[in-house]
Design an enzyme around this catalytic site. Structure first.
Site, mmCIF file in Angstrom:
data_model
loop_
_atom_site.group_PDB
_atom_site.id
_atom_site.type_symbol
_atom_site.label_atom_id
_atom_site.label_comp_id
_atom_site.label_asym_id
_atom_site.label_seq_id
_atom_site.Cartn_x
_atom_site.Cartn_y
_atom_site.Cartn_z
ATOM 1 N N ASN A 1 44.366 42.283 45.151
ATOM 2 C CA ASN A 1 43.907 40.912 45.009
ATOM 3 C C ASN A 1 45.020 39.839 45.427
ATOM 4 O OD1 ASN A 1 43.350 38.417 43.992
ATOM 5 N ND2 ASN A 1 41.428 39.145 42.646
ATOM 6 N N HIS B 1 44.946 36.618 45.414
ATOM 7 C CA HIS B 1 45.014 35.458 44.654
ATOM 8 C C HIS B 1 45.892 35.886 43.347
ATOM 9 C CE1 HIS B 1 42.320 33.350 46.416
ATOM 10 N NE2 HIS B 1 41.166 34.069 46.460
ATOM 11 N N ASP C 1 43.893 43.079 33.042
ATOM 12 C CA ASP C 1 42.503 42.769 33.268
ATOM 13 C C ASP C 1 42.307 41.674 32.416
ATOM 14 O OD1 ASP C 1 39.874 43.366 34.213
ATOM 15 O OD2 ASP C 1 39.261 44.284 32.302
#
Length: 198
Positions: free
Chosen positions: A11, A13, A70
């Site tokens: 990811n 970002h 997470d």
């Protein structure tokens, strides 16, 4: 010499945010940098379990020390949902595709349209694996969900989340401010403190 860290994500970002938070002392690499393109399973019922599952997967298959995170948005009026389903909340409820931020926001706003409380928190758990040792670090930021979007910066639910102590959303505050106060920043700060002590 920079300390190299492998983050169990592709990811961009997240990688950009982590790199900005850590600064020049660390070189953070993503999964594609070590040739990992698999879709790593996240089947735990907790943020802690999912972070550990991802870190263990990479550590065991690629033989590297790494960390995984997470993150969940926990909304009081929804009994802590979306929680571990934060990235897929919209698609699970018939709104758009998985990991579609616009669909996730639309779904959440619909579910909260009659809610009296809009209290929520972002919670990030980071799992670090070094050799055969596992460590967990948690960061939490409390706030409120707005009834409409504001701001263009950030990603995910940033345009509707106002952290306590501010009157702007994460998307309005900009990455520099957000990266100083966010759930991920707080978890990363604990990770860095641990690494420096080591």
């Amino acid at each position: 010499m920079k300390y190299e860290l492998i983050m169990a994500t592709n990811n961009e970002h997240k990688l950009r945010e982590i790199r900005q938070i850590l600064g020049d002392s660390y070189e953070v690499k993503g999964l594609k940098d070590i040739g990992c393109y698999e879709d790593i399973p996240e089947t735990s019922e907790t943020l802690e379990g999912n972070a550990l599952q991802k870190a263990r997967y990479v550590s065991e298959r690629y033989g590297v020390d790494c960390f995984a995170d997470d993150t969940g948005l926990e909304v009081d009026a929804l009994d802590g949902a979306p929680g571990i389903y934060t990235a897929r909340f919209g698609s699970m409820n018939g709104y758009g595709d998985s990991h579609d931020s616009d669909a996730n926001i639309a779904c959440l706003l619909d579910k909260l349209k009659d809610a009296e409380s809009r209290r929520a928190r972002f919670r990030t758990v980071i799992a670090l694996i070094q050799g055969d040792e596992e460590h967990l670090f948690e960061g939490i930021v409390e706030g409120d969900i707005l009834p409409e979007r504001r701001g263009l910066d950030g990603f995910g639910y940033d345009p509707i989340f106002v952290p306590d102590g501010y009157d702007q959303t994460f998307a309005e505050l900009g990455s520099e401010v957000k990266n100083g106060i966010s759930h991920r920043a707080r978890a990363v700060a604990k990770l860095v403190e641990f690494l420096k002590e080591g």
